[in-house]
Motif scaffolding. Structure first.
Motif, PDB file in Angstrom:
ATOM      1  N   TRP A  42       0.825  -1.209   0.000  1.00 26.27           N
ATOM      2  CA  TRP A  42       0.000   0.000   0.000  1.00 26.27           C
ATOM      3  C   TRP A  42       0.856   1.255   0.000  1.00 26.27           C
ATOM      4  O   TRP A  42       0.521   2.256  -0.651  1.00 26.27           O
ATOM      5  CB  TRP A  42      -0.929  -0.011   1.210  1.00 26.27           C
ATOM      6  CG  TRP A  42      -1.729  -1.263   1.301  1.00 26.27           C
ATOM      7  CD1 TRP A  42      -1.596  -2.268   2.210  1.00 26.27           C
ATOM      8  CD2 TRP A  42      -2.777  -1.665   0.421  1.00 26.27           C
ATOM      9  NE1 TRP A  42      -2.488  -3.278   1.957  1.00 26.27           N
ATOM     10  CE2 TRP A  42      -3.232  -2.928   0.870  1.00 26.27           C
ATOM     11  CE3 TRP A  42      -3.377  -1.088  -0.703  1.00 26.27           C
ATOM     12  CZ2 TRP A  42      -4.256  -3.621   0.231  1.00 26.27           C
ATOM     13  CZ3 TRP A  42      -4.399  -1.778  -1.336  1.00 26.27           C
ATOM     14  CH2 TRP A  42      -4.822  -3.014  -0.869  1.00 26.27           C
ATOM     15  N   LEU A  45       2.202   1.654  -3.541  1.00 30.09           N
ATOM     16  CA  LEU A  45       1.192   2.094  -4.499  1.00 30.09           C
ATOM     17  C   LEU A  45       1.020   3.609  -4.481  1.00 30.09           C
ATOM     18  O   LEU A  45       0.571   4.190  -5.473  1.00 30.09           O
ATOM     19  CB  LEU A  45      -0.147   1.416  -4.202  1.00 30.09           C
ATOM     20  CG  LEU A  45      -0.257  -0.060  -4.600  1.00 30.09           C
ATOM     21  CD1 LEU A  45      -1.594  -0.627  -4.157  1.00 30.09           C
ATOM     22  CD2 LEU A  45      -0.091  -0.234  -6.103  1.00 30.09           C
ATOM     23  N   GLY A  48       2.312   5.921  -7.277  1.00 31.54           N
ATOM     24  CA  GLY A  48       1.591   6.109  -8.532  1.00 31.54           C
ATOM     25  C   GLY A  48       0.535   7.187  -8.480  1.00 31.54           C
ATOM     26  O   GLY A  48      -0.310   7.265  -9.390  1.00 31.54           O
ATOM     27  N   TYR A  52      -1.721   8.558 -11.638  1.00 29.56           N
ATOM     28  CA  TYR A  52      -3.137   8.293 -11.380  1.00 29.56           C
ATOM     29  C   TYR A  52      -3.966   9.560 -11.549  1.00 29.56           C
ATOM     30  O   TYR A  52      -5.012   9.555 -12.213  1.00 29.56           O
ATOM     31  CB  TYR A  52      -3.286   7.725  -9.965  1.00 29.56           C
ATOM     32  CG  TYR A  52      -4.707   7.500  -9.513  1.00 29.56           C
ATOM     33  CD1 TYR A  52      -5.505   6.541 -10.128  1.00 29.56           C
ATOM     34  CD2 TYR A  52      -5.247   8.232  -8.471  1.00 29.56           C
ATOM     35  CE1 TYR A  52      -6.811   6.329  -9.710  1.00 29.56           C
ATOM     36  CE2 TYR A  52      -6.542   8.038  -8.046  1.00 29.56           C
ATOM     37  CZ  TYR A  52      -7.318   7.084  -8.664  1.00 29.56           C
ATOM     38  OH  TYR A  52      -8.610   6.869  -8.258  1.00 29.56           O
ATOM     39  N   LEU A  93       1.049   4.542 -15.078  1.00 31.74           N
ATOM     40  CA  LEU A  93       0.406   3.983 -13.884  1.00 31.74           C
ATOM     41  C   LEU A  93       0.559   2.471 -13.836  1.00 31.74           C
ATOM     42  O   LEU A  93       0.802   1.893 -12.761  1.00 31.74           O
ATOM     43  CB  LEU A  93      -1.070   4.382 -13.865  1.00 31.74           C
ATOM     44  CG  LEU A  93      -1.882   3.879 -12.662  1.00 31.74           C
ATOM     45  CD1 LEU A  93      -1.311   4.443 -11.370  1.00 31.74           C
ATOM     46  CD2 LEU A  93      -3.346   4.270 -12.812  1.00 31.74           C
ATOM     47  N   ARG A  96       4.023   1.648 -12.586  1.00 24.43           N
ATOM     48  CA  ARG A  96       4.159   1.893 -11.160  1.00 24.43           C
ATOM     49  C   ARG A  96       3.447   0.800 -10.349  1.00 24.43           C
ATOM     50  O   ARG A  96       3.974   0.322  -9.334  1.00 24.43           O
ATOM     51  CB  ARG A  96       3.590   3.267 -10.812  1.00 24.43           C
ATOM     52  CG  ARG A  96       4.448   4.431 -11.272  1.00 24.43           C
ATOM     53  CD  ARG A  96       5.758   4.472 -10.485  1.00 24.43           C
ATOM     54  NE  ARG A  96       6.628   5.549 -10.926  1.00 24.43           N
ATOM     55  CZ  ARG A  96       6.602   6.788 -10.429  1.00 24.43           C
ATOM     56  NH1 ARG A  96       5.726   7.088  -9.481  1.00 24.43           N
ATOM     57  NH2 ARG A  96       7.433   7.709 -10.867  1.00 24.43           N
ATOM     58  N   VAL A  97       2.257   0.390 -10.769  1.00 23.60           N
ATOM     59  CA  VAL A  97       1.520  -0.639 -10.042  1.00 23.60           C
ATOM     60  C   VAL A  97       2.254  -1.981 -10.117  1.00 23.60           C
ATOM     61  O   VAL A  97       2.389  -2.698  -9.111  1.00 23.60           O
ATOM     62  CB  VAL A  97       0.087  -0.761 -10.601  1.00 23.60           C
ATOM     63  CG1 VAL A  97      -0.621  -1.973 -10.000  1.00 23.60           C
ATOM     64  CG2 VAL A  97      -0.712   0.501 -10.309  1.00 23.60           C
ATOM     65  N   ILE A 101       3.794  -4.116  -6.908  1.00 21.38           N
ATOM     66  CA  ILE A 101       3.439  -5.507  -6.606  1.00 21.38           C
ATOM     67  C   ILE A 101       4.687  -6.386  -6.530  1.00 21.38           C
ATOM     68  O   ILE A 101       4.861  -7.198  -5.607  1.00 21.38           O
ATOM     69  CB  ILE A 101       2.458  -6.035  -7.659  1.00 21.38           C
ATOM     70  CG1 ILE A 101       1.129  -5.277  -7.573  1.00 21.38           C
ATOM     71  CG2 ILE A 101       2.224  -7.530  -7.479  1.00 21.38           C
ATOM     72  CD1 ILE A 101       0.143  -5.640  -8.671  1.00 21.38           C
TER      73      ILE A 101
END
Length: 266
Positions: A42, A45, A48, A52, A93, A96-97, A101
């Protein structure tokens, strides 16, 4: 008056709505990060939030620009620009995601594993996987941007027809680059060398600092950086002092005289 208020409402509303949704999303991610101490997903994330918000703003403006009736003579050009920004922000995005992960999975594995060699191996693979994903997403995004232009769509059939010939020519021209690319994948998943390994290459002793798809960086004992193509490690012999475990058995020579305290040295 209406010609002035309508563009301001549409553009201003899109910006305000973007900032509001971005702030709420960031707040939820911060709360989730504080609540789940066992994962860094989290928190990662949150990196991003810029792409976003750019994605949200481009989407809102692209969907409501036709109703703004602003600069009608440039409506097609502005719409095309917003579409390009939307595609670029989406790709940014996604990168970045995906990186968040992958990095959170590696951090969890590194905390749970006690095998330093295996952790270095996974770190090397994670680094290259992230770079491969970024390269694939970037290529797809550029292709999608080009296809938004009518001239490029019209040329698509001829490009596909000549794809075989172009592929052969590009393969011959970029033979060394492709060799390094496949060598990088071979190093990552063949466990030949990992980030953090101690190696000796061309008579230089150092530590593997960075591995990419095309080159590898060795940090020497005197803080120099040696950049080498990854194909070197698949075509020439080299010493890896930490291939299995960091323990080593070697010979050490002392230049001493007859008065040296041998027992103390032992």
């Amino acid at each position: 008056m209406e010609n002035v208020l309508r563009p301001l409402i549409v553009i201003g509303g899109s910006v305000v709505l973007t900032l509001l949704i971005g702030w709420v999303t960031d707040l939820l991610l911060r709360k989730a990060d504080a609540r789940h101490d066992d994962t860094t997903l989290w928190g990662l994330l949150r990196r991003g939030r810029v792409p976003y918000q750019l994605l949200l703003c481009a989407a809102f403006l692209r969907g409501s620009y036709d109703q703004a009736q602003l600069l009608e003579e440039h409506r097609i050009g502005i719409g095309q620009t917003l579409t390009l920004v939307l595609i670029g922000a989406t790709a940014w995005l996604m990168i970045r995601v995906a990186a968040a992960i992958v990095e959170s999975s590696y951090a969890r594995y590194a905390r749970a594993s006690r095998d330093a060699a295996r952790v270095r191996r996974v770190r090397t693979q994670v680094t290259l996987i992230t770079r491969v994903v970024a390269a694939i997403v970037g290529v797809v995004a550029v292709a999608a941007m080009l296809l938004t232009f009518p001239a490029m769509r019209a040329a698509g059939a001829s490009l596909l027809a000549s794809a075989g010939v172009l592929g052969i020519v590009a393969g011959v021209a970029a033979q060394s680059t492709l060799a390094n690319l496949f060598a990088g994948l071979q190093i990552a998943f063949g466990d030949m060398v990992r980030i953090g390994d101690t190696v000796v290459v061309d008579g230089e002793w150092g530590t593997i600092e960075e591995i990419t798809l095309t080159f590898l960086t060795v940090r020497t004992w005197d803080e120099r950086r040696i950049t080498m193509p990854v194909s070197y490690f698949t075509s020439k012999p080299f010493e890896n002092w930490s291939r299995g475990t960091p323990q080593m058995t070697g010979i050490v020579y002392f230049q001493v005289d007859h008065s040296a305290p041998v027992d103390a040295m032992r």
